[in-house]
Write a protein that holds these residues in place. Structure first.
Motif, PDB file in Angstrom:
ATOM      1  N   VAL A  39       0.858  -1.198   0.000  1.00  0.00           N
ATOM      2  CA  VAL A  39       0.000   0.000   0.000  1.00  0.00           C
ATOM      3  C   VAL A  39       0.890   1.243   0.000  1.00  0.00           C
ATOM      4  O   VAL A  39       1.807   1.356   0.808  1.00  0.00           O
ATOM      5  CB  VAL A  39      -0.927   0.032   1.252  1.00  0.00           C
ATOM      6  N   LEU A  40       0.646   2.155  -0.939  1.00  0.00           N
ATOM      7  CA  LEU A  40       1.318   3.465  -0.908  1.00  0.00           C
ATOM      8  C   LEU A  40       0.385   4.413  -0.168  1.00  0.00           C
ATOM      9  O   LEU A  40      -0.642   4.837  -0.708  1.00  0.00           O
ATOM     10  CB  LEU A  40       1.588   3.972  -2.328  1.00  0.00           C
ATOM     11  N   PHE A  41       0.727   4.728   1.073  1.00  0.00           N
ATOM     12  CA  PHE A  41      -0.149   5.552   1.904  1.00  0.00           C
ATOM     13  C   PHE A  41       0.069   7.023   1.569  1.00  0.00           C
ATOM     14  O   PHE A  41       1.192   7.528   1.594  1.00  0.00           O
ATOM     15  CB  PHE A  41       0.155   5.300   3.388  1.00  0.00           C
ATOM     16  N   ARG A  42      -1.033   7.705   1.245  1.00  0.00           N
ATOM     17  CA  ARG A  42      -0.967   9.140   0.934  1.00  0.00           C
ATOM     18  C   ARG A  42      -1.480   9.895   2.150  1.00  0.00           C
ATOM     19  O   ARG A  42      -2.661   9.839   2.466  1.00  0.00           O
ATOM     20  CB  ARG A  42      -1.823   9.447  -0.295  1.00  0.00           C
ATOM     21  N   ASP A  43      -0.550  10.578   2.827  1.00  0.00           N
ATOM     22  CA  ASP A  43      -0.886  11.269   4.071  1.00  0.00           C
ATOM     23  C   ASP A  43      -1.343  12.702   3.762  1.00  0.00           C
ATOM     24  O   ASP A  43      -0.524  13.605   3.582  1.00  0.00           O
ATOM     25  CB  ASP A  43       0.340  11.274   4.990  1.00  0.00           C
ATOM     26  N   LYS A 117     -12.768  -2.239   2.480  1.00  0.00           N
ATOM     27  CA  LYS A 117     -11.842  -1.208   2.013  1.00  0.00           C
ATOM     28  C   LYS A 117     -10.510  -1.799   1.604  1.00  0.00           C
ATOM     29  O   LYS A 117     -10.362  -3.027   1.597  1.00  0.00           O
ATOM     30  CB  LYS A 117     -11.684  -0.101   3.038  1.00  0.00           C
ATOM     31  N   GLU A 118      -9.557  -0.897   1.242  1.00  0.00           N
ATOM     32  CA  GLU A 118      -8.289  -1.363   0.662  1.00  0.00           C
ATOM     33  C   GLU A 118      -7.582  -2.364   1.581  1.00  0.00           C
ATOM     34  O   GLU A 118      -6.957  -3.299   1.129  1.00  0.00           O
ATOM     35  CB  GLU A 118      -7.385  -0.150   0.398  1.00  0.00           C
ATOM     36  N   TYR A 119      -7.666  -2.141   2.896  1.00  0.00           N
ATOM     37  CA  TYR A 119      -6.994  -3.078   3.801  1.00  0.00           C
ATOM     38  C   TYR A 119      -7.879  -3.514   4.964  1.00  0.00           C
ATOM     39  O   TYR A 119      -7.502  -3.443   6.102  1.00  0.00           O
ATOM     40  CB  TYR A 119      -5.666  -2.504   4.318  1.00  0.00           C
ATOM     41  N   GLY A 120      -9.095  -3.935   4.655  1.00  0.00           N
ATOM     42  CA  GLY A 120      -9.946  -4.506   5.697  1.00  0.00           C
ATOM     43  C   GLY A 120     -11.422  -4.231   5.496  1.00  0.00           C
ATOM     44  O   GLY A 120     -11.831  -3.716   4.469  1.00  0.00           O
TER      45      GLY A 120
HETATM   46  N1  ADE Z   1      -3.452   4.535  -0.065  1.00  0.00           N
HETATM   47  C1  ADE Z   1      -4.033   5.136   0.963  1.00  0.00           C
HETATM   48  N2  ADE Z   1      -3.464   6.237   1.534  1.00  0.00           N
HETATM   49  C2  ADE Z   1      -4.075   6.837   2.561  1.00  0.00           C
HETATM   50  N3  ADE Z   1      -5.231   6.439   3.101  1.00  0.00           N
HETATM   51  C3  ADE Z   1      -5.813   5.361   2.563  1.00  0.00           C
HETATM   52  N4  ADE Z   1      -6.964   4.731   2.854  1.00  0.00           N
HETATM   53  C4  ADE Z   1      -7.094   3.686   2.013  1.00  0.00           C
HETATM   54  N5  ADE Z   1      -6.075   3.625   1.163  1.00  0.00           N
HETATM   55  C5  ADE Z   1      -5.250   4.663   1.486  1.00  0.00           C
END
Ligand code: ADE
Ligand code: PRP
Length: 163
Positions: A39-43, A117-120
């Motif tokens: 997962v590339l987390f976008r803060d 969602k993406e992770y759960g």
């Molecule tokens: N890639 C992502 N970056 C930040 N928040 C998220 N929530 C779900 N996926 C995400």
């Protein structure tokens, strides 16, 4: 465009808008492999640390609603990061803000919708009394990944007879 005609150039207004969008993009933090591998987390919270970027975000979004979503009667914000953006738009437009929260956080009679969602897995809720039947609600969040949170929130609004 007519053959031979000059390519349209951006107006000063459009250039300013693009500069604001660049400033916003530059201030989004990128974290590979968070909260799990792949997962590339976008803060988006990093925008809030830079008042100029936060101001630009507010202006771009308010303008977007004024131009493209003129019929908006309420802003709905998704837990948690939609709460950072939605209220400033609602206040500027002098319309109500409605929180859509994760399960178990809201008192009174609520409607629930589960989603993946993406992770759960998760579930969102809305207070029934916060939605007037037929009200046109514009949903706001910081980010789309699978779109599951937003889709679940749309379903919630429809279950409560909002639009
Ligand atoms: N890639 C992502 N970056 C930040 N928040 C998220 N929530 C779900 N996926 C995400
Ligand atoms: O398009 P999706 O796959 O649904 O993912 C996007 C959602 O995920 C993040 O929130 P998260 O559920 O992580 O909660 P948080 O804002 O409380 O961190 C983000 O802020 C969006 O709400």
């Amino acid at each position: 465009m007519l053959r031979g005609a000059a390519a349209p150039t951006a107006t000063d207004e459009q250039k300013k808008e693009l500069e604001k969008i660049e400033l916003i993009k530059k201030n989004i933090g990128l974290y590979p492999d968070f909260p799990k591998a792949g997962v590339l987390f976008r803060d988006t919270c990093t925008i809030l640390r830079q008042p100029n970027a936060f101001q630009a975000l507010k202006e771009v979004l308010v303008q977007c609603v004024r131009v493209h979503f003129v019929e908006t009667e309420c802003i709905g914000g998704l837990d948690a990061r939609g709460f950072l953006i939605g209220p400033i738009i609602a206040l500027e437009l002098r319309i109500p803000f409605i929180p859509i929260r994760k399960r178990g956080k809201l008192p009174g009679k609520v409607t629930t919708e589960e989603y993946t969602k993406e992770y759960g897995k998760d579930a969102v809720e809305i207070q029934d009394e916060s939605v007037t039947a037929g009200a046109k609600i514009l949903l706001v969040d910081d980010l789309l990944a699978t779109g599951g949170s937003l889709q679940a929130s749309c379903n919630l609004i429809e279950k409560c007879y909002g639009k």
